[in-house]
Design a protein around this motif. Structure first.
Motif, short mmCIF file in Angstrom:
data_model
loop_
_atom_site.label_atom_id
_atom_site.label_comp_id
_atom_site.label_asym_id
_atom_site.label_seq_id
_atom_site.Cartn_x
_atom_site.Cartn_y
_atom_site.Cartn_z
N VAL A 31 0.83 -1.25 0.03
CA VAL A 31 -0.05 -0.07 -0.14
C VAL A 31 0.99 1.16 0.25
N PRO A 32 0.66 2.20 -0.73
CA PRO A 32 1.30 3.60 -0.52
C PRO A 32 1.36 3.90 1.01
N ALA A 33 2.99 4.25 1.19
CA ALA A 33 3.27 4.71 2.54
C ALA A 33 4.43 5.44 2.55
N VAL A 34 4.50 6.27 3.50
CA VAL A 34 5.87 7.32 3.84
C VAL A 34 6.38 6.76 5.10
N ARG A 35 7.46 6.29 5.27
CA ARG A 35 7.95 6.19 6.51
C ARG A 35 8.55 7.35 7.19
N LEU A 36 8.11 7.85 8.35
CA LEU A 36 8.94 8.94 9.26
C LEU A 36 9.29 8.25 10.69
N GLY A 37 10.17 8.79 11.03
CA GLY A 37 10.99 8.38 12.34
C GLY A 37 12.43 8.16 12.08
N ASP A 38 13.32 8.06 13.07
CA ASP A 38 14.55 7.83 12.79
C ASP A 38 15.08 6.22 12.85
N ALA A 39 15.30 5.86 11.58
CA ALA A 39 15.24 4.68 11.39
C ALA A 39 16.69 3.86 11.87
N GLU A 40 17.53 4.83 12.18
CA GLU A 40 18.93 4.48 12.99
C GLU A 40 19.09 4.69 14.42
N ALA A 41 18.08 4.76 15.02
CA ALA A 41 18.13 5.12 16.52
C ALA A 41 18.51 3.83 17.25
N ALA A 42 18.91 3.97 18.28
CA ALA A 42 19.80 2.82 19.10
C ALA A 42 18.75 1.89 19.56
N CYS A 43 17.46 1.84 19.33
CA CYS A 43 16.76 0.63 19.79
C CYS A 43 16.52 -0.12 18.36
#
Length: 258
Positions: free
Chosen positions: A210-222
């Motif tokens: 489905v069309p999507a835009v990912r937001l947020g820090d993909a390289e975070a320590a978690c």
């Protein structure tokens, strides 16, 4: 399991789960043929031991197991999430015209965008001219009320699963973390602004086809910790999401009027 008198079992698991405890129960119950994905050697517990590379989206992982067990999709079928057609209507009293849904809750805290940031997102969307519906379960009424107070309509506790699917199906877009409504949106074709905490891989768990835009820090320590409780103070992977980015993503994804 013995009372079911099953001729065959296909055990579906996520990539980090073992099917062997259930396979043992099925074998003890007399099920003659058992299929599952297993990285561990299953001995006589499985008749079909299927292997899948790391990183395959969860729906495709499950479909590949079904095919290995002898239940492949028909040639004219598409590998997509779908819901039954008889789910019923959305709840009464929804605003007329287009709307965007914001779902602030999540099944575990590590994957939920903080309430304050969700409220900022609702305010930014409302300021951009969107009607905003805020959804949540019966146990999330305090959360949805707090978020909706920034400029949305509070639907907290007003929808069961089928009604939630109907609300999402009518939306121009859904703003949500990595939790169930994201996959409901994929099943009904509603674009997703995915506020995705990187505790699990997006390629495996993001909204499927489905069309999507990912937001947020993909390289975070978690990243890749599979943590249920955020292990980093302040939940930086999602508190850093700029509401203006969400507005821009909704503008990009929102379905044109029909």
């Amino acid at each position: 399991l013995t009372a079911v008198h099953a001729d065959e079992a296909v055990v579906f698991t996520s990539y980090h789960q073992s099917p062997l405890p259930l396979a043992l129960l099925l074998r003890l119950a007399g099920v003659p043929r058992i299929s599952a994905i297993s990285d561990d050697y299953p001995g006589s517990l499985l008749d079909v031991r299927h292997r899948v590379p790391v990183g395959v989206p969860e729906p495709e992982r499950a479909l590949s197991l079904a095919a290995a067990a002898g239940f492949a999709l028909a040639g004219d079928d598409e590998p997509a999430l779908r819901l039954r057609a008889d789910l019923g209507p959305a709840p009464a009293g929804l605003p007329d015209g287009p709307y965007v849904v914001v779902h602030p809750g999540s099944s575990v805290p590590a994957r939920a965008c903080p309430a304050e940031r969700c409220a900022d997102i609702v305010a930014a969307l409302a300021a951009d001219g969107h009607r905003v519906l805020v959804t949540g379960g019966a146990g999330e009424r305090d959360l949805t009320a707090r978020v909706a107070a920034a400029g949305g309509v509070d639907l907290g506790g007003r929808t069961g699963l089928a009604e939630l699917a109907a609300v999402i199906a009518g939306a121009d877009a859904l703003v949500v973390g990595n939790t169930g409504p994201a996959h409901l949106a994929a099943a009904v074709g509603t674009p997703v602004v995915s506020l995705f905490a990187p505790t699990v891989p997006y390629g495996q768990w993001g909204p499927y086809r489905v069309p999507a835009v990912r937001l947020g820090d993909a390289e975070a320590a978690c990243r890749d910790t599979r943590a249920a409780i955020c292990p980093v103070a302040g939940h930086p992977c999602l508190t850093g999401v700029d509401p203006a980015e969400v507005v821009a993503a909704v503008r990009l994804l929102a379905r044109p009027p029909t």
